[in-house]
Design a protein around this motif. Structure first.
Motif, PDB file in Angstrom:
ATOM      1  N   UNK A   1      92.813  34.893  50.338  1.00 51.09           N
ATOM      2  CA  UNK A   1      92.803  33.585  49.695  1.00 51.09           C
ATOM      3  C   UNK A   1      94.027  33.477  48.787  1.00 51.09           C
ATOM      4  N   UNK A   2      94.706  32.317  48.801  1.00 50.95           N
ATOM      5  CA  UNK A   2      95.905  32.164  47.983  1.00 50.95           C
ATOM      6  C   UNK A   2      95.563  32.160  46.495  1.00 50.95           C
ATOM      7  N   UNK A   3      96.587  32.448  45.724  1.00 51.89           N
ATOM      8  CA  UNK A   3      96.436  32.462  44.266  1.00 51.89           C
ATOM      9  C   UNK A   3      96.226  31.034  43.780  1.00 51.89           C
ATOM     10  N   UNK A   4      95.040  30.729  43.289  1.00 48.09           N
ATOM     11  CA  UNK A   4      94.717  29.376  42.804  1.00 48.09           C
ATOM     12  C   UNK A   4      94.595  29.391  41.284  1.00 48.09           C
ATOM     13  N   UNK A   5      95.536  30.074  40.616  1.00 50.18           N
ATOM     14  CA  UNK A   5      95.541  30.162  39.168  1.00 50.18           C
ATOM     15  C   UNK A   5      95.737  28.774  38.584  1.00 50.18           C
ATOM     16  N   UNK A   6      94.856  28.381  37.642  1.00 46.93           N
ATOM     17  CA  UNK A   6      95.029  27.056  37.015  1.00 46.93           C
ATOM     18  C   UNK A   6      96.402  26.932  36.359  1.00 46.93           C
ATOM     19  N   UNK A   8      99.249  26.758  37.865  1.00 49.66           N
ATOM     20  CA  UNK A   8     100.316  27.270  38.731  1.00 49.66           C
ATOM     21  C   UNK A   8     100.527  26.299  39.886  1.00 49.66           C
ATOM     22  N   UNK A   9     101.764  25.865  40.061  1.00 56.52           N
ATOM     23  CA  UNK A   9     102.107  24.984  41.185  1.00 56.52           C
ATOM     24  C   UNK A   9     102.166  25.806  42.464  1.00 56.52           C
ATOM     25  N   UNK A  10     101.572  25.300  43.526  1.00 61.22           N
ATOM     26  CA  UNK A  10     101.708  25.996  44.807  1.00 61.22           C
ATOM     27  C   UNK A  10     102.999  25.557  45.469  1.00 61.22           C
ATOM     28  N   UNK A  11     103.585  26.454  46.213  1.00 66.49           N
ATOM     29  CA  UNK A  11     104.831  26.134  46.910  1.00 66.49           C
ATOM     30  C   UNK A  11     104.512  25.237  48.103  1.00 66.49           C
ATOM     31  N   UNK A  12     105.504  24.516  48.608  1.00 65.76           N
ATOM     32  CA  UNK A  12     105.255  23.693  49.796  1.00 65.76           C
ATOM     33  C   UNK A  12     104.729  24.509  50.980  1.00 65.76           C
ATOM     34  N   UNK A  13     105.235  25.733  51.138  1.00 67.38           N
ATOM     35  CA  UNK A  13     104.767  26.583  52.241  1.00 67.38           C
ATOM     36  C   UNK A  13     103.300  26.958  52.049  1.00 67.38           C
ATOM     37  N   UNK A  14     102.900  27.254  50.813  1.00 70.51           N
ATOM     38  CA  UNK A  14     101.500  27.588  50.531  1.00 70.51           C
ATOM     39  C   UNK A  14     100.600  26.387  50.800  1.00 70.51           C
ATOM     40  N   UNK A  15     101.057  25.230  50.380  1.00 70.12           N
ATOM     41  CA  UNK A  15     100.269  23.999  50.592  1.00 70.12           C
ATOM     42  C   UNK A  15     100.106  23.732  52.087  1.00 70.12           C
TER      43      UNK A  15
END
Length: 58
Positions: A1-6, A8-15
């Motif tokens: 599961x990706x890092x969903x730290x409050x 923290x912006x996700x990168x376009x690749x992660x999104x």
């Protein structure tokens, strides 16, 4: 599961990976207009015109 730290912006690749995991890869990144794809079938337009109902003045 990706890092969903409050905070923290996700990168376009992660999104993209997250959305693909849910919805799959249903749409291409570019359209056929952008790729220059078209039909080489000269009858395609003729068929479409033949489908116009008479009351539309085809």
């Amino acid at each position: 599961m990706p890092d969903r730290t409050p905070g923290r912006e996700e990168t376009p690749a992660e999104r993209r990976r997250r959305l693909d995991a849910v919805f799959g890869d249903v749409l291409p990144d570019t359209t056929s207009d952008e790729r220059g794809e078209g039909t080489d079938d000269p009858g395609a337009d003729a068929w479409l015109r033949a489908q116009v109902p008479p009351h539309h003045g085809g």
